[in-house]
Structure formats: structure tokens, C-alpha cells
Design a protein around this motif. Sequence first.
Motif, PDB file in Angstrom:
ATOM      1  N   ASN A  41      -4.572  34.220 -72.129  1.00 21.09           N
ATOM      2  CA  ASN A  41      -5.691  34.013 -73.042  1.00 21.09           C
ATOM      3  C   ASN A  41      -6.490  35.301 -73.116  1.00 21.09           C
ATOM      4  N   VAL A  42      -6.621  35.854 -74.294  1.00 23.40           N
ATOM      5  CA  VAL A  42      -7.422  37.065 -74.428  1.00 23.40           C
ATOM      6  C   VAL A  42      -7.890  37.194 -75.868  1.00 23.40           C
ATOM      7  N   GLU A  43      -9.057  37.757 -76.012  1.00 27.86           N
ATOM      8  CA  GLU A  43      -9.619  37.930 -77.349  1.00 27.86           C
ATOM      9  C   GLU A  43     -10.256  39.318 -77.438  1.00 27.86           C
ATOM     10  N   VAL A  44      -9.953  40.023 -78.513  1.00 29.27           N
ATOM     11  CA  VAL A  44     -10.519  41.353 -78.726  1.00 29.27           C
ATOM     12  C   VAL A  44     -11.222  41.330 -80.086  1.00 29.27           C
ATOM     13  N   GLY A  45     -12.456  41.776 -80.095  1.00 32.15           N
ATOM     14  CA  GLY A  45     -13.274  41.645 -81.298  1.00 32.15           C
ATOM     15  C   GLY A  45     -13.226  42.857 -82.210  1.00 32.15           C
ATOM     16  N   LYS A  46     -13.781  42.679 -83.396  1.00 36.33           N
ATOM     17  CA  LYS A  46     -13.823  43.772 -84.375  1.00 36.33           C
ATOM     18  C   LYS A  46     -14.570  44.957 -83.775  1.00 36.33           C
ATOM     19  N   GLY A  47     -13.948  46.122 -83.901  1.00 32.73           N
ATOM     20  CA  GLY A  47     -14.593  47.348 -83.440  1.00 32.73           C
ATOM     21  C   GLY A  47     -14.455  47.624 -81.957  1.00 32.73           C
ATOM     22  N   GLU A  48     -13.783  46.748 -81.227  1.00 34.72           N
ATOM     23  CA  GLU A  48     -13.601  47.007 -79.792  1.00 34.72           C
ATOM     24  C   GLU A  48     -12.486  48.031 -79.548  1.00 34.72           C
ATOM     25  N   PHE A  49     -12.548  48.649 -78.374  1.00 35.53           N
ATOM     26  CA  PHE A  49     -11.499  49.544 -77.896  1.00 35.53           C
ATOM     27  C   PHE A  49     -11.060  48.981 -76.552  1.00 35.53           C
ATOM     28  N   ALA A  50      -9.805  48.612 -76.442  1.00 37.09           N
ATOM     29  CA  ALA A  50      -9.335  48.030 -75.181  1.00 37.09           C
ATOM     30  C   ALA A  50      -8.053  48.707 -74.726  1.00 37.09           C
ATOM     31  N   LEU A 197      -9.917  61.606 -78.102  1.00 37.66           N
ATOM     32  CA  LEU A 197     -11.121  61.830 -78.930  1.00 37.66           C
ATOM     33  C   LEU A 197     -10.878  61.316 -80.345  1.00 37.66           C
ATOM     34  N   LEU A 198      -9.655  61.549 -80.830  1.00 37.90           N
ATOM     35  CA  LEU A 198      -9.316  61.105 -82.178  1.00 37.90           C
ATOM     36  C   LEU A 198      -9.268  59.576 -82.264  1.00 37.90           C
ATOM     37  N   LEU A 199      -8.663  58.944 -81.274  1.00 36.80           N
ATOM     38  CA  LEU A 199      -8.616  57.470 -81.283  1.00 36.80           C
ATOM     39  C   LEU A 199     -10.036  56.893 -81.189  1.00 36.80           C
ATOM     40  N   ASP A 200     -10.883  57.570 -80.430  1.00 30.75           N
ATOM     41  CA  ASP A 200     -12.274  57.143 -80.314  1.00 30.75           C
ATOM     42  C   ASP A 200     -12.986  57.270 -81.671  1.00 30.75           C
ATOM     43  N   LYS A 201     -12.708  58.360 -82.369  1.00 31.31           N
ATOM     44  CA  LYS A 201     -13.298  58.582 -83.696  1.00 31.31           C
ATOM     45  C   LYS A 201     -12.875  57.471 -84.671  1.00 31.31           C
ATOM     46  N   ILE A 202     -11.586  57.133 -84.601  1.00 28.70           N
ATOM     47  CA  ILE A 202     -11.067  56.061 -85.459  1.00 28.70           C
ATOM     48  C   ILE A 202     -11.727  54.733 -85.104  1.00 28.70           C
ATOM     49  N   ASN A 203     -11.873  54.496 -83.819  1.00 32.45           N
ATOM     50  CA  ASN A 203     -12.518  53.273 -83.357  1.00 32.45           C
ATOM     51  C   ASN A 203     -13.960  53.183 -83.886  1.00 32.45           C
ATOM     52  N   ARG A 204     -14.620  54.335 -83.944  1.00 28.94           N
ATOM     53  CA  ARG A 204     -16.012  54.341 -84.414  1.00 28.94           C
ATOM     54  C   ARG A 204     -16.146  54.040 -85.901  1.00 28.94           C
ATOM     55  N   THR A 205     -15.037  54.086 -86.635  1.00 32.70           N
ATOM     56  CA  THR A 205     -15.096  53.678 -88.052  1.00 32.70           C
ATOM     57  C   THR A 205     -15.040  52.152 -88.175  1.00 32.70           C
ATOM     58  N   GLY A 206     -14.858  51.456 -87.043  1.00 35.39           N
ATOM     59  CA  GLY A 206     -14.822  49.998 -87.074  1.00 35.39           C
ATOM     60  C   GLY A 206     -13.442  49.415 -86.844  1.00 35.39           C
ATOM     61  N   THR A 207     -12.432  50.291 -86.731  1.00 35.94           N
ATOM     62  CA  THR A 207     -11.070  49.811 -86.463  1.00 35.94           C
ATOM     63  C   THR A 207     -10.945  49.431 -84.990  1.00 35.94           C
ATOM     64  N   THR A 208     -10.446  48.255 -84.747  1.00 35.66           N
ATOM     65  CA  THR A 208     -10.184  47.819 -83.372  1.00 35.66           C
ATOM     66  C   THR A 208      -8.978  48.590 -82.842  1.00 35.66           C
ATOM     67  N   VAL A 209      -9.089  49.085 -81.614  1.00 36.59           N
ATOM     68  CA  VAL A 209      -7.972  49.832 -81.033  1.00 36.59           C
ATOM     69  C   VAL A 209      -7.519  49.137 -79.751  1.00 36.59           C
ATOM     70  N   LEU A 210      -6.219  48.881 -79.677  1.00 33.37           N
ATOM     71  CA  LEU A 210      -5.614  48.371 -78.436  1.00 33.37           C
ATOM     72  C   LEU A 210      -4.559  49.379 -78.015  1.00 33.37           C
ATOM     73  N   MET A 211      -4.739  49.931 -76.818  1.00 35.90           N
ATOM     74  CA  MET A 211      -3.843  51.003 -76.367  1.00 35.90           C
ATOM     75  C   MET A 211      -3.181  50.620 -75.048  1.00 35.90           C
ATOM     76  N   ALA A 212      -1.862  50.496 -75.072  1.00 31.19           N
ATOM     77  CA  ALA A 212      -1.096  50.255 -73.847  1.00 31.19           C
ATOM     78  C   ALA A 212      -0.854  51.602 -73.178  1.00 31.19           C
ATOM     79  N   THR A 213      -1.146  51.685 -71.901  1.00 28.01           N
ATOM     80  CA  THR A 213      -0.985  52.973 -71.226  1.00 28.01           C
ATOM     81  C   THR A 213      -0.766  52.831 -69.726  1.00 28.01           C
ATOM     82  N   HIS A 214      -0.124  53.890 -69.173  1.00 24.45           N
ATOM     83  CA  HIS A 214       0.005  54.024 -67.718  1.00 24.45           C
ATOM     84  C   HIS A 214      -0.883  55.166 -67.234  1.00 24.45           C
ATOM     85  N   ASP A 215      -1.631  55.777 -68.152  1.00 29.83           N
ATOM     86  CA  ASP A 215      -2.355  57.005 -67.840  1.00 29.83           C
ATOM     87  C   ASP A 215      -3.685  56.702 -67.132  1.00 29.83           C
ATOM     88  N   HIS A 216      -3.674  56.812 -65.810  1.00 31.73           N
ATOM     89  CA  HIS A 216      -4.868  56.500 -65.003  1.00 31.73           C
ATOM     90  C   HIS A 216      -6.057  57.357 -65.428  1.00 31.73           C
TER      91      HIS A 216
END
Length: 247
Positions: A41-50, A197-216
Motif C-alpha cells: 500500500n503506497v500513495e504518492v501525491g502530485k508534485g512529490e519526489f520519492a 539537480l535537473l530531476l529536482d527542477k522538473i519536480n518543481r514544475t509540479g511533475t511527480t517524480v519516482l526514482m528507483a535507485t541503489h545510490d546511497h
Amino acid sequence: MPTSGDRRRPRAWLHWLSVIRLVNVSKSYKTSTRPALDKVNVEVGKGEFAFLIGPSGSGKSTFLKLLLKDEVPSSGDVFVGDTRVNRLPGRRVPQLRQTIGCVFQDFRLLQQKNVYENVAFALEVIGKREANIKQVVPEVLDMVGLAGKSHRLPHELSGGEQQRVAIARAFVNRPLLLLADEPTGNLDPETSGGIMLLLDKINRTGTTVLMATHDHEIVDSMRRRVVELQLGRLVRDEERGVYGVGR
Ligand SMILES: Nc1ncnc2c1ncn2[C@@H]1O[C@H](COP(=O)(O)OP(=O)(O)OP(=O)(O)O)[C@@H](O)[C@H]1O
């Protein structure tokens, strides 16, 4: 709305718009003994970065595939915006995918097309008008810092620049959601920082970003929401999280 068992701090739910919602989602592949996802169960809202994290085999790719209807859940419901993806008829899947931009570790650019054409192609295939394409492609190339390189072929670019093209292509149609699957996996730390920085910029336009990563390092430096899977189970969902608990 918040799901039960949500361990994050309460939010102002009044204006909450859900972009991703998994309701009791399990996925078992035919040839696998344990479920790839187990009652998630998980929910990600508009404009979130997860960030979506977890060891290899924990279910991250399966999670992303369910959002795109590349796979269907064995049980439970998957929503992207108002669309119940698991009930979506096949003929409407292209429409769903138009609302989701995707970025991958290996860039996946069309090698015979230049930077401009790679981005323009994403609009051509969904029937955008030539005049519109001519206007928005330069704008998005400028946004990702590639305004002067629109005539280069992918092999004439660095890895970081290729990933910028891929991000421009994913974003040019202003998707509701951007899915990034290990987008920095092939890049050195400094170049990765630029991509974040670029993904953050995109997120700030209101696009929700979900990023799968292993990068600690990236997860620890960004301090954004962290959704963690282990053996298909959701084991952590934390605002401003780090990669490992207790670091
Ligand atoms: N098509 C498939 N058929 C059978 N089993 C699969 C399939 N795809 C994934 N699995 C299994 O499902 C589980 C979750 O895999 P998944 O690829 O979602 O994990 P992941 O967290 O994305 O891993 P990685 O970080 O290595 O990409 C694993 O046990 C995997 O072996």
C-alpha cells in the motif's frame, strides 16, 4: 487520502491529489516461488519526489512496471491519477503511457537520430503538430542545458548529456509522472549530481517524480521521501529519509 499504517507525519490532506496509489497490491510471477510484491500500500501525491529503494530483487522494477501496465498485479489495485491501471483496456494503455515519462539507466536514445530529433520523435508519435514541436523542443533542450547541442548524435555526447536528452524526451510532453529507473547508474558522482539537480527542477514544475535507485549518496544528499521494499514488502515510507535507517 492517507492509507492506514502510514508512518509519515500527517499532511494537509485538503488539496491532496494522488498520482500513484497502490492498494493492497501483490504480484506473483508464474515461475517465481515468492511474490515480487506482497500486499503493498503506497500513495504518492502530485508534485512529490520519492525514492524507491531496496536490495536487488526487492520488487522495484515490478512496482514501476505495474504503473505502466507492463505487468498486471495478481491482486489489488494500481492507480495512476484517476486511472485504475489494472482495469485499463489494452487499447487505452498508450493514452496512460502518454501521461508517464520514463528515464532509464541506459538512456535508450535512438542512435540514428540527433538530440533534437530524439526529443521531437516523442511528440511526433503522439500526433503533435509540427509548429508545436518546433516551439517546445528547443524550450526543453534549453531547460536541460543542451541548447547548443541539438544537432549532435547520441554517440557524440557524454553519458551525462545523453541522460539529459533522455530526460528532455521524457519531460517534453509535460507528464503527470516521471519514472526514473536507476537514472544515475552509469554516471560518475559529479555528473549524477547534475542529473539530480535537473530531476529536482522538473519536480518543481509540479511533475511527480519516482526514482528507483541503489545510490546511497544521492538519497542521503537529497533528503526526500524514501519508500523502501524488501522481498516485495513495503518496509519503510519516510519523509526526508536517508538510504539506510539510523545513518
Ligand atoms: N518476469 C519475471 N518472471 C519471474 N520472476 C520475476 C520476473 N521479473 C522479476 N521477477 C522476480 O521478482 C522479484 C522482484 O524482481 P524486481 O526485478 O522487481 O526487483 P528489483 O528490486 O527491481 O531488482 P533490481 O534492483 O535487481 O533491478 C525477484 O525475485 C525476481 O526474480
